[in-house]
Write a protein that holds these residues in place. Structure first.
Motif, short mmCIF file in Angstrom:
data_model
loop_
_atom_site.label_atom_id
_atom_site.label_comp_id
_atom_site.label_asym_id
_atom_site.label_seq_id
_atom_site.Cartn_x
_atom_site.Cartn_y
_atom_site.Cartn_z
N VAL A 222 -5.25 8.70 4.10
CA VAL A 222 -5.09 7.26 4.25
C VAL A 222 -4.86 6.93 5.73
O VAL A 222 -4.18 7.67 6.44
N GLN A 223 -5.47 5.85 6.15
CA GLN A 223 -5.28 5.31 7.50
C GLN A 223 -4.95 3.83 7.35
O GLN A 223 -5.70 3.07 6.75
N PHE A 224 -3.81 3.43 7.88
CA PHE A 224 -3.37 2.05 7.73
C PHE A 224 -4.01 1.15 8.79
O PHE A 224 -4.26 1.57 9.93
N TYR A 225 -4.25 -0.10 8.38
CA TYR A 225 -4.88 -1.09 9.24
C TYR A 225 -4.16 -2.44 9.09
O TYR A 225 -3.47 -2.69 8.09
N GLN A 226 -4.38 -3.29 10.07
CA GLN A 226 -3.97 -4.68 9.97
C GLN A 226 -5.23 -5.54 9.95
O GLN A 226 -6.10 -5.41 10.82
N TYR A 233 -7.88 -3.80 12.22
CA TYR A 233 -7.39 -3.09 13.41
C TYR A 233 -6.55 -1.89 12.98
O TYR A 233 -5.60 -2.03 12.21
N LYS A 234 -6.92 -0.72 13.50
CA LYS A 234 -6.22 0.51 13.14
C LYS A 234 -4.79 0.49 13.65
O LYS A 234 -4.51 0.07 14.76
N SER A 235 -3.88 0.95 12.81
CA SER A 235 -2.48 1.06 13.21
C SER A 235 -2.23 2.41 13.89
O SER A 235 -2.72 3.44 13.42
N PHE A 236 -1.48 2.37 14.97
CA PHE A 236 -1.11 3.59 15.67
C PHE A 236 0.40 3.85 15.57
O PHE A 236 0.97 4.63 16.32
N ALA A 237 1.02 3.18 14.61
CA ALA A 237 2.46 3.35 14.40
C ALA A 237 2.76 4.71 13.78
O ALA A 237 1.87 5.39 13.24
N LYS A 238 4.00 5.11 13.87
CA LYS A 238 4.44 6.36 13.25
C LYS A 238 4.21 6.29 11.74
O LYS A 238 4.57 5.31 11.09
N GLY A 239 3.59 7.32 11.18
CA GLY A 239 3.31 7.34 9.75
C GLY A 239 2.09 6.56 9.35
O GLY A 239 1.89 6.30 8.15
#
Length: 246
Positions: A222-226, A233-239
């Motif tokens: 899984v890759q989180f996005y906004q 837009y891809k999230s580069f946050a921790k986790g």
């Protein structure tokens, strides 16, 4: 043996004795007791060292092949610790092989239930693992490659700040013990899941069936996005990235 006679220190080998300084004191010992490339290669007493080196080399090659197979999922992780953490995992799995020391392999360890369990429990990232992503009831059909999760619920996942969706990818990892080779069959169509989506049964599959007599694993990422009006837009946050093995 330390010397305190006040003479200048002696460093080197003379008449079969090594002279050296340790903790500021003159010491000496019989020469020939250290490890050298020649003694490791030929000394019968060094057989244990040779066996360990052989297993370490095979484990390192296994690690490389594993990462090469999973490249589509791990190429963007930017985690400098992944290699060493996988080496530690595979060295542990290798010890499950009941062959004599020097002949143990990761492949034989991975072919047993405990070896497969250790791989499934490995945390690739600081993001969600397989159980977090799929829920407590996930079943992989090793003959068809179809993965079913009857209690898939996006609300179970912890969304990084600002994230509204995640992309879910699925692939099938095969290990051929006889050839000591991997094959990764990737479903290139990612499933887009919104944070507010309802729980449902999830069915994931790949276009090819796994080969017979292979050890088979399902792998999810899984890759989180906004989501904003123009695009995701891809999230580069921790986790923000999670990988799990089933």
């Amino acid at each position: 043996m330390a010397s305190g006679n006040g003479f200048p220190p002696i460093i080197g080998t003379y008449n079969g004795i090594n002279y050296y300084i340790r903790n500021g004191k003159q010491c000496q010992r019989k020469a020939g007791g250290g490890f050298t490339s020649e003694s490791i290669k030929n000394n019968p007493k060094m057989q244990g060292v040779r066996d360990s080196n052989q297993e370490l080399a095979l484990c390192s090659k296994f690690n490389k092949n594993f990462k090469d197979a999973l490249f589509p999922f791990i190429n963007d992780l930017e985690d400098g610790t992944l290699h060493s953490r996988l080496m530690k995992l595979f060295m542990h799995i290798k010890m499950l092989d009941e062959a004599p020391v020097g002949k143990r392999t990761v492949g034989n360890g991975l072919s047993c239930d405990m070896g497969q369990k250790l791989l499934r429990e490995f945390r690739f990232t600081k993001g969600p693992g397989a159980r977090d992503i799929l829920g407590p009831f996930a079943d992989l059909n090793v003959k068809t490659g179809i993965l079913k999760a009857v209690a898939f619920d996006p609300k179970r996942l912890k969304f990084p700040k600002g994230s509204t969706h995640f992309y879910l990818q699925y692939g099938l990892l095969e290990y051929n013990l006889k050839g000591n080779t991997f094959r990764f069959i990737l479903n290139t169509d990612a499933l887009v899941v919104a944070k507010e989506d309802d729980a449902k049964e999830l069915v994931l599959e790949v276009l090819e069936k796994p080969e017979k007599r292979s050890v088979v694993f399902g792998v999810v990422k899984v890759q989180f996005y906004q989501k904003l009006p123009d695009r995701f837009y891809k999230s580069f946050a921790k986790g923000a990235v999670g990988i799990g093995v089933v």
